[in-house]
Design a protein around this motif. Structure first.
Motif, PDB file in Angstrom:
ATOM      1  N   MET A  14      -8.415  11.217 -14.262  1.00 45.47           N
ATOM      2  CA  MET A  14      -9.264  12.397 -14.443  1.00 45.47           C
ATOM      3  C   MET A  14     -10.743  12.053 -14.554  1.00 45.47           C
ATOM      4  SD  MET A  14      -6.702  14.065 -17.207  1.00 45.47           S
ATOM      5  CE  MET A  14      -7.147  15.783 -17.388  1.00 45.47           C
TER       6      MET A  14
ATOM      7  N   ASP B 160     -14.495  21.110 -21.532  1.00 47.19           N
ATOM      8  CA  ASP B 160     -13.113  21.410 -21.936  1.00 47.19           C
ATOM      9  C   ASP B 160     -12.128  20.282 -21.648  1.00 47.19           C
ATOM     10  OD1 ASP B 160     -13.620  23.875 -23.067  1.00 47.19           O
ATOM     11  OD2 ASP B 160     -13.424  24.922 -21.152  1.00 47.19           O
ATOM     12  N   GLN B 161     -12.644  19.071 -21.461  1.00 43.61           N
ATOM     13  CA  GLN B 161     -11.736  17.939 -21.272  1.00 43.61           C
ATOM     14  C   GLN B 161     -12.016  16.838 -22.279  1.00 43.61           C
ATOM     15  OE1 GLN B 161     -10.895  16.680 -17.286  1.00 43.61           O
ATOM     16  NE2 GLN B 161     -12.144  18.321 -16.453  1.00 43.61           N
TER      17      GLN B 161
ATOM     18  N   LYS C  45     -20.641  21.246 -28.618  1.00 41.78           N
ATOM     19  CA  LYS C  45     -19.476  22.066 -28.973  1.00 41.78           C
ATOM     20  C   LYS C  45     -18.860  22.831 -27.792  1.00 41.78           C
ATOM     21  CE  LYS C  45     -18.171  23.949 -33.420  1.00 41.78           C
ATOM     22  NZ  LYS C  45     -18.515  24.819 -34.549  1.00 41.78           N
TER      23      LYS C  45
ATOM     24  N   VAL D 191     -16.490  20.650 -25.753  1.00 39.55           N
ATOM     25  CA  VAL D 191     -15.349  20.013 -26.411  1.00 39.55           C
ATOM     26  C   VAL D 191     -14.129  20.928 -26.362  1.00 39.55           C
ATOM     27  CG1 VAL D 191     -14.491  19.130 -28.605  1.00 39.55           C
ATOM     28  CG2 VAL D 191     -16.841  18.680 -27.921  1.00 39.55           C
ATOM     29  N   LEU D 192     -12.996  20.353 -25.989  1.00 38.21           N
ATOM     30  CA  LEU D 192     -11.761  21.132 -25.969  1.00 38.21           C
ATOM     31  C   LEU D 192     -11.298  21.397 -27.397  1.00 38.21           C
ATOM     32  CD1 LEU D 192      -9.403  22.345 -24.317  1.00 38.21           C
ATOM     33  CD2 LEU D 192      -8.254  20.152 -24.567  1.00 38.21           C
ATOM     34  N   ALA D 193     -11.263  20.345 -28.225  1.00 41.07           N
ATOM     35  CA  ALA D 193     -10.811  20.527 -29.604  1.00 41.07           C
ATOM     36  C   ALA D 193     -11.252  19.349 -30.459  1.00 41.07           C
ATOM     37  CB  ALA D 193      -9.295  20.666 -29.652  1.00 41.07           C
ATOM     38  N   TYR D 194     -11.329  19.610 -31.765  1.00 41.04           N
ATOM     39  CA  TYR D 194     -11.569  18.554 -32.743  1.00 41.04           C
ATOM     40  C   TYR D 194     -10.220  18.263 -33.384  1.00 41.04           C
ATOM     41  CZ  TYR D 194     -16.395  19.699 -31.906  1.00 41.04           C
ATOM     42  OH  TYR D 194     -17.589  19.903 -31.285  1.00 41.04           O
TER      43      TYR D 194
ATOM     44  N   GLY E 185      -1.891  14.849 -20.889  1.00 44.40           N
ATOM     45  CA  GLY E 185      -2.909  15.216 -19.911  1.00 44.40           C
ATOM     46  C   GLY E 185      -3.699  16.451 -20.271  1.00 44.40           C
ATOM     47  N   GLU E 186      -3.738  16.782 -21.581  1.00 44.39           N
ATOM     48  CA  GLU E 186      -4.497  17.961 -21.997  1.00 44.39           C
ATOM     49  C   GLU E 186      -6.003  17.732 -21.873  1.00 44.39           C
ATOM     50  OE1 GLU E 186      -3.473  20.994 -23.562  1.00 44.39           O
ATOM     51  OE2 GLU E 186      -1.432  20.587 -22.967  1.00 44.39           O
ATOM     52  N   ALA E 187      -6.423  16.460 -21.969  1.00 48.70           N
ATOM     53  CA  ALA E 187      -7.851  16.173 -21.908  1.00 48.70           C
ATOM     54  C   ALA E 187      -8.071  14.844 -21.194  1.00 48.70           C
ATOM     55  CB  ALA E 187      -8.438  16.117 -23.311  1.00 48.70           C
TER      56      ALA E 187
ATOM     57  N   LYS F 293      -2.720  23.225 -21.614  1.00 47.50           N
ATOM     58  CA  LYS F 293      -3.171  23.076 -20.234  1.00 47.50           C
ATOM     59  C   LYS F 293      -1.999  22.842 -19.294  1.00 47.50           C
ATOM     60  CE  LYS F 293      -7.302  21.125 -19.073  1.00 47.50           C
ATOM     61  NZ  LYS F 293      -8.175  19.964 -19.255  1.00 47.50           N
ATOM     62  N   ASN F 294      -1.014  22.082 -19.757  1.00 46.37           N
ATOM     63  CA  ASN F 294       0.196  21.876 -18.954  1.00 46.37           C
ATOM     64  C   ASN F 294       1.364  22.636 -19.565  1.00 46.37           C
ATOM     65  OD1 ASN F 294      -1.073  20.097 -17.116  1.00 46.37           O
ATOM     66  ND2 ASN F 294      -0.974  18.504 -18.688  1.00 46.37           N
TER      67      ASN F 294
ATOM     68  N   ASN G 101      -7.914  28.038 -19.257  1.00 48.78           N
ATOM     69  CA  ASN G 101      -8.052  27.446 -20.569  1.00 48.78           C
ATOM     70  C   ASN G 101      -7.665  28.486 -21.607  1.00 48.78           C
ATOM     71  OD1 ASN G 101      -8.692  24.978 -21.611  1.00 48.78           O
ATOM     72  ND2 ASN G 101     -10.694  24.988 -20.620  1.00 48.78           N
TER      73      ASN G 101
ATOM     74  N   TYR H  83      -7.079  26.731 -27.802  1.00 51.68           N
ATOM     75  CA  TYR H  83      -8.355  26.372 -28.420  1.00 51.68           C
ATOM     76  C   TYR H  83      -9.475  27.333 -28.045  1.00 51.68           C
ATOM     77  CZ  TYR H  83      -5.605  22.169 -28.931  1.00 51.68           C
ATOM     78  OH  TYR H  83      -4.601  21.301 -29.213  1.00 51.68           O
TER      79      TYR H  83
ATOM     80  N   GLY I 227      -8.348  24.754 -32.481  1.00 51.14           N
ATOM     81  CA  GLY I 227      -8.714  23.356 -32.270  1.00 51.14           C
ATOM     82  C   GLY I 227      -9.910  22.874 -33.071  1.00 51.14           C
ATOM     83  N   GLY I 228     -10.097  23.417 -34.271  1.00 47.10           N
ATOM     84  CA  GLY I 228     -11.212  22.965 -35.099  1.00 47.10           C
ATOM     85  C   GLY I 228     -12.558  23.493 -34.630  1.00 47.10           C
ATOM     86  N   LYS I 229     -12.555  24.280 -33.549  1.00 43.72           N
ATOM     87  CA  LYS I 229     -13.813  24.844 -33.056  1.00 43.72           C
ATOM     88  C   LYS I 229     -14.067  26.212 -33.664  1.00 43.72           C
ATOM     89  CE  LYS I 229     -13.108  24.545 -28.612  1.00 43.72           C
ATOM     90  NZ  LYS I 229     -13.320  24.695 -27.174  1.00 43.72           N
TER      91      LYS I 229
END
Lengths: 346, 278
Positions: free
Chosen positions: A141, A159-160, A201, A204-207, A219-221, B120-121, B136, B139, B221-223
């Protein structure tokens, strides 16, 4: 009404008797460790060898551990805090001095680790594992070269990107990218780091915490900030991943073993520490958790492939810009404020 | 005498687990820790901090999100309750069981399941990929909203359903005899009489939604940080129980005001002779 009060008193009294009865002379060692940070079969071996039973509990972050220890209600004999947390606990008088004569295996530890800033000469702690923080990436990726924190601010990977949901580790990334020290006590620098993180921010997909490994494997990110051991854990089973230490520098850290001041079984705790420093036991743990061992005899037992891992056993020149976290003392309030403001930002 | 006697365990319970903790929280919120000796010192600084740090935004965000979740729950839940209440008894019982069935499973597990579905998957994106789409979903604020609606919908449907079931059919028949059409019957009879159920549904959805931190943590997702997350952080990570308590008190006052407002509605309705929920 009087009878009522009497009844309540009787119940309370009998309950306290019951509680009193449950404790007996058998030694039970209360061990409090990071999650997934030991080969648990080692614990059984210790019990078989010494007859000391182990009550094993885990925590996800240093901060969680500190809260649990300071707010009471728990009685741990052996804990595994990181560098800056050891410094803080030492300052606050929470640690008990080690009796080195009870830990003969200490000679197995590489001399390089005997003079660490936060605890010189193993006075309160002995090294358990060490490691670095870097970027784990999915080669399918990511087609750019990964060697800098800048890639985590690249719009292309919106977002990855996965960041850590951990205060100092995440602020550190921004500080290093800006060329500051990660132990900065300069409010202005912290504010700039905060702005940088807020700007990041939307990308970013997630923290995340411990689930980062699973998310990368699924493979989410594409990119994630992770500790070295987690990265090599993923890479040993999945070829499409790589791990890079950014050139701007990063964190290298130590998780050491300590005995809290109010531990009940200090003698058994020393025995357990000595047991963990045994080369063979150390090898089993290193094999399981994948972090870097400070034990030179254990290191010699490792596969050449493992010894050659640059992210786990980096050369001195690579470590040039790397720092160990220090306890900022009361300045932690500023870090807390910046972190909370960053979290609350839209 | 027996009456007096039997209430004591509850009195002790409430003192131990409601009154004392409340006093503790308020005390904590009105003090700060002296860094030198660790003693608590009286101060308003925690509340000042709340205003200074613009956490009002987070509170507003939480309220807006909880409000949206409540509205969606009403839109979805009210017709559902009506359909359920009109069913024949046998089928109705079965459907109610089906409806409550997911609640037998742990709330966390159900929320984790959504992570798998929305990923995502995940399931939805696998379906969408057949037409060449990949969205998407996880999150995002939408995912948090979905989590709230999904988890709290039963708390909206059940009270409305109970009230609808208890409405005396004679009222409806009388209205119809007097020439009211279906819409008028609903507007003038059914809806006003179901108000107590609707109101308790609103409270039971809004309150947990405004203070949740698990849903926003897992699906955001913490966001997506809500007031519940801020409180959790203060207690578990930053070790600042004083500020955390202040945030809790602010949230409590907010919910109290909301409840008072809603109860006023309820009272007005009682005077008109509505059907009680219980």
């Amino acid at each position: 009404m009087k009878k009522n009060v009497l009844l309540v008193l009787i119940i309370i009294l009998s309950l306290s008797f019951l509680y009193g009865c449950s404790s007996n002379d058998e030694v039970v060692l209360n061990v409090y460790n990071w999650g997934d940070y030991i080969d648990e079969s080692v614990l059984d071996d210790f019990t078989n060898e010494t007859g000391i039973k182990i009550n094993y509990e885990t925590y996800p972050t240093n901060e969680d551990m500190l809260v649990k220890l300071t707010q009471g209600g728990s009685n741990y004999d052996v804990v595994f805090p990181s560098d800056y947390m050891i410094e803080k606990m030492k300052k606050e008088g929470m640690l008990s001095k080690l009796d080195k004569s009870l830990i003969p295996n200490l000679e197995n530890i590489d001399e390089n680790f005997s003079n660490l800033e936060f605890d010189k000469g193993y006075e309160y702690s002995v090294p358990y594992f060490w490691g670095t923080v870097g970027i784990l990436y999915n080669k399918n990726m990511v087609d750019d070269k990964v060697d800098s924190w800048d890639i985590l601010w690249d719009e292309k990977y919106k977002d990855q990107i996965l960041m850590m949901d951990s205060q100092r580790d995440t602020i550190m990334v921004a500080q290093k990218k800006l060329g500051y020290s990660m132990n900065s006590k300069n409010v202005e620098e912290l504010e700039k780091a905060k702005e940088l993180l807020i700007a990041q921010k939307p990308l970013v997909l997630a923290y995340v915490g411990d689930n980062v490994k699973d998310m990368m494997i699924q493979g989410e990110a594409a990119l994630a900030v992770v500790w070295s051991g987690e990265a090599y854990g993923v890479m040993s089973e999945h070829e499409e991943f790589g791990f890079a230490l950014p050139k701007e520098g990063s964190n290298y850290w130590f998780d050491n073993i300590v005995i809290p001041k109010d531990a009940k079984n200090k003698e058994a705790a020393h025995k357990f520490i000595n047991f963990l420093l045994d080369p063979e036991i150390g090898f089993r743990n290193t094999d399981y958790v994948g972090y870097s061992t400070p034990n030179k005899k254990t290191f010699e037992m490792l596969d050449d492939e493992v010894k050659a891992r640059k992210g786990a056993y980096p050369s001195d020149e690579l470590l040039e810009n790397f720092e160990v976290f220090l306890d900022p003392g009361d300045f932690i309030e500023e870090y807390n404020r910046v972190w909370t403001e960053f979290k609350a930002a839209n | 005498m027996l009456k007096k006697y039997s209430a004591t365990p509850y009195v002790i319970w409430s003192i131990l687990f409601i009154v004392i903790p409340l006093i503790l929280i308020v005390t904590y919120s009105l003090s700060t820790k002296n860094p030198i000796n660790g003693q608590l010192v009286f101060s308003f600084s925690n509340y000042r901090k709340f205003l200074e740090l613009k956490f009002i935004n987070v509170l507003l965000k939480s309220v807006t999100l909880a409000f949206k979740a409540t509205i969606i729950c009403i839109i979805l839940g009210y017709p559902m309750a009506m359909i359920l209440s009109k069913m024949e008894a046998k089928l109705q019982k079965k459907l109610i069981v089906l409806f409550i069935l997911p609640m037998w499973m742990n709330f966390l597990m159900r929320t984790y399941a959504w992570m798998v579905i929305l990923g995502k998957n995940g399931f939805i994106n696998k379906l969408l990929s057949m037409v060449g789409l990949n969205l998407n979903l996880l999150y995002t604020r939408g995912a948090v909203l979905l989590g709230m609606v999904y988890n709290f919908l039963p708390f909206m449907v059940l009270p409305i359903f109970t009230v609808l079931l208890k409405i005396d059919n004679n009222y409806i028949e009388a209205a119809e005899d007097l020439g009211a059409d279906k819409l008028t019957v609903f507007r003038k009879i059914i809806f006003p009489l179901s108000m107590p159920g609707l109101i308790s549904g609103i409270t039971m959805v809004f309150m947990p939604a405004v203070s949740t931190f698990v849903i926003s943590n897992l699906l955001g997702g913490g966001k997506e940080v809500l007031i519940g997350n801020l409180i959790e952080q203060q207690f578990l990570v930053l070790n600042n129980w004083n500020f955390g308590s202040a945030l809790s008190v602010i949230l409590m006052i907010f919910i109290l005001v909301f409840m008072a407002f809603i109860n006023k509605f309820d009272k007005d309705n009682d005077d008109k002779g509505g059907v009680g929920l219980w």
